[in-house]
Each structure stands twice: as structure tokens, then as C-alpha cells.
Design an enzyme around this catalytic site. Sequence first.
Site, mmCIF file in Angstrom:
data_model
loop_
_atom_site.group_PDB
_atom_site.id
_atom_site.type_symbol
_atom_site.label_atom_id
_atom_site.label_comp_id
_atom_site.label_asym_id
_atom_site.label_seq_id
_atom_site.Cartn_x
_atom_site.Cartn_y
_atom_site.Cartn_z
ATOM 1 N N ARG A 106 0.867 -1.192 0.000
ATOM 2 C CA ARG A 106 0.000 0.000 0.000
ATOM 3 C C ARG A 106 0.893 1.229 0.000
ATOM 4 O O ARG A 106 1.772 1.357 0.846
ATOM 5 C CB ARG A 106 -0.921 0.037 1.218
ATOM 6 C CG ARG A 106 -1.564 1.415 1.403
ATOM 7 C CD ARG A 106 -2.607 1.482 2.487
ATOM 8 N NE ARG A 106 -3.830 0.830 2.085
ATOM 9 C CZ ARG A 106 -5.011 1.043 2.663
ATOM 10 N NH1 ARG A 106 -5.124 1.876 3.668
ATOM 11 N NH2 ARG A 106 -6.088 0.412 2.237
ATOM 12 N N GLN A 136 -10.358 -3.898 -2.829
ATOM 13 C CA GLN A 136 -11.660 -3.383 -2.387
ATOM 14 C C GLN A 136 -12.770 -3.771 -3.380
ATOM 15 O O GLN A 136 -13.920 -4.010 -2.988
ATOM 16 C CB GLN A 136 -11.565 -1.856 -2.258
ATOM 17 C CG GLN A 136 -12.838 -1.154 -1.821
ATOM 18 C CD GLN A 136 -13.094 -1.227 -0.324
ATOM 19 O OE1 GLN A 136 -12.212 -0.970 0.460
ATOM 20 N NE2 GLN A 136 -14.313 -1.557 0.055
ATOM 21 N N ASP A 229 -16.912 8.049 -1.102
ATOM 22 C CA ASP A 229 -15.619 7.876 -0.421
ATOM 23 C C ASP A 229 -15.254 9.254 0.136
ATOM 24 O O ASP A 229 -15.903 10.259 -0.191
ATOM 25 C CB ASP A 229 -14.584 7.372 -1.448
ATOM 26 C CG ASP A 229 -13.179 7.168 -0.862
ATOM 27 O OD1 ASP A 229 -13.057 7.018 0.369
ATOM 28 O OD2 ASP A 229 -12.208 7.159 -1.643
HETATM 29 N N1 NVA Z 1 -9.670 7.334 -1.326
HETATM 30 C C1 NVA Z 1 -9.307 6.866 -0.003
HETATM 31 C C2 NVA Z 1 -9.619 5.410 0.120
HETATM 32 C C3 NVA Z 1 -9.354 4.834 1.494
HETATM 33 C C4 NVA Z 1 -9.677 3.371 1.576
HETATM 34 C C5 NVA Z 1 -7.839 7.152 0.239
HETATM 35 O O1 NVA Z 1 -7.022 6.909 -0.654
HETATM 36 O O2 NVA Z 1 -7.506 7.634 1.322
HETATM 37 N N1 CP Z 2 -11.249 0.529 2.840
HETATM 38 C C1 CP Z 2 -9.954 0.475 3.230
HETATM 39 O O1 CP Z 2 -9.031 0.256 2.435
HETATM 40 O O2 CP Z 2 -9.771 0.656 4.552
HETATM 41 P P1 CP Z 2 -8.366 0.833 5.299
HETATM 42 O O3 CP Z 2 -7.769 2.130 4.811
HETATM 43 O O4 CP Z 2 -8.706 0.849 6.757
HETATM 44 O O5 CP Z 2 -7.479 -0.322 4.937
#
Ligand code: NVA
Ligand code: CP
Length: 331
Positions: A106, A136, A229
Site C-alpha cells: 500500500r 476493495q 468515499d
Molecule cells: N480514497 C481513499 C480510500 C481509502 C480506503 C484514500 O485513498 O484515502
Molecule cells: N477501505 C480500506 O481500504 O480501509 P483501510 O484504509 O482501513 O485499509
Amino acid sequence: MNLYGKNFLKMTDLSSEEILGLVDLSKELKDKKKNGIPHDELKGKNIALIFEKTSTRTRCSFEVAAHDLGMSTTYLDPSGSQIGKKESIKDTARVLGRMYDGIEYRGFGQEIVEQLAEYAGVPVWNGLTNESHPTQMIADMLTVKEHLGKLAGVKFVYMGDARYNMGNSLMVTAAKLGMDFVACTNKKYFPESALVEYAKKEAEKSGGSVTLTEDVAEGCKDADVIYTDVWVSMGEPDSVWKERIKDLTPYQVNEKAFSYAKDTAIFMHCLPAFHDLDTVIGRQVHEKYGLTEMEVTDDVFESERSVVFDEAENRMHSIKAIMYATLVPKE
Ligand code: NVA
Ligand code: CP
């Protein structure tokens, strides 16, 4: 579907059959877990979990799923490794590939996870980049199927910041699966045109459609799913809040938006969500801009329509399916 030995990096890499195969495998593994049937076929394997951004669901899903499959995990947090600071991604990939059977990553740019995958020699799973959030997608499609009984033909409306990881990935996934996808937002936040063109071509093949609109009544008309989101994503600067609030407040998911949708319509959100003042950032935004809720109202979030916690649970079952499909050889 045969994904053995493959990476899981972005939805444009996957066929509709592969997406549907992973949704079905997620359900199969979910049923096994619920019925107490062991499925530790990956006993003795080890995976690395690299998180350059924070996480609750994704990290916990990888850890629990790996444990259920019999695997051990190593968690590398944003400060706990040399990655990018003292050691290149290319070198890191070649080191971790010698020790682990799979690597979750990530982080920021999509090119980083792509490079990791190019050099690791073991499957790499994208746990979220700025551009893409593919794990997701499998959880979300499983959740839609469980609640609405189908995927093709579903009118799927995404409101808010549609040009980031979630909007991009949902548009491509929905288009491949024959859904009618609508990005309903200020045109500054439409997904980039090359990806829209790609999705439209996929929708032509699947019998779905892709629509971009700034009109809430039109966009949400007869919707089966309304999804949103956060307005500001991880890694974006605080300075964008003011403009985002101004641009995206008309696209908040609230009862008015749902009044245009079908009576059976469900609310979805990848989480975390700003729907009250019970978070530090929520309170900071409240003090500065006066908002008590952001991308979704608390009444919608807490309503019967909201399936967000089923969706969160399904992250674990679907991440398990993705690891299983890429690590267990097909007979
Ligand atoms: N768009 C959000 C998704 C989090 C799961 C982010 O990148 O922070
Ligand atoms: N939806 C999602 O990716 O959640 P986290 O950021 O908690 O992993």
C-alpha cells in the site's frame, strides 16, 4: 479462472471472468469460515505486508486471511523499513522476493507497486495506491451480489471524488461486469478521459454503460447502489480541504440523493467515513468550516440501507480469495 503466480495490481489487468471468479471464490471461503471448515492449504508460506500509508481494514484482512490460510505475516509500517529512503523499490523487491511467497503493498504512485511486481518474482497484491484500490473491488462486488442478488444490470452511482483510487477502480469494475455506472459529481472530479474511454469500451462489450453527470437528480434516478468515499484522500495536502468542501458538498450522499433512487437501493462506502464528529479530522474540519458531516450524512450511514459493515467484513473474505487464487496451483 487461473490466476496462479500472477500479480493483482489494477482492475484493467483483469477480465470479467476473473473478477467474477474471485467474487465466487470469496463467497466459497466465507462459507467455509462461517461453517468452521479449515482451509489452511497455504501452511508454511510467508507473506510481507508493506504499508506506506495507514490502514485498518486492509491490514487486518491480510493478517486474518493469511492466518486462516496457514501463512505467517511480516508487517512493515511506514517507518519500519528502508523502502524508498535507503533502498530502491527494485532492490527491495529482489530482497523480499527471496524470503516471501507473496507481497502486499500500500502506498503512493501505481508505478511503485508495478515496479515491485516486476522485480519480486512472487505475486504482488496492491493494497491501495493513489490510482487504484483493486482488493476493495472484489469485496464490493461480493457485497452487491449478496444484497441485490446480481451484478449485471445494477445501476451503480458513485458520488464525490471520482478521479481517485475508488472512483477509477469502481468505474472499470462496473463497466466490465455489465453494470450501469454513473459518476455523479462536479466535472473537476470526473475520472481522467483515457480511463473513461477504456471503461466505455468495456461496457460496450459487457452490455453495461458509463455516464458522467453533474446532475444529482438525473444521476441518482432509479439507482440500485449509491457509493461514496472521503473527499480528501491519504497523502493529499490539507490545503485542498476548502476547495473540496465547496466543490463536493452538492454531491454529499443524503436522504435527498436517495429520494431519487429505488426504494431497495443500498448505501456503500469503502470506509473510513466522515459522517459525524467522532474523529479528530472530523472535528478539525468542523471547527474550520462548520460541517458536522461530510461525504455522507449520519442518518444515511446509520440507516437500514447502509451495508458498509458487510462490505468491511467482505474485505477479509475477498483478500483471502485473492491470495488463494494467486498462491494455490490450479489442479
Ligand atoms: N480514497 C481513499 C480510500 C481509502 C480506503 C484514500 O485513498 O484515502
Ligand atoms: N477501505 C480500506 O481500504 O480501509 P483501510 O484504509 O482501513 O485499509
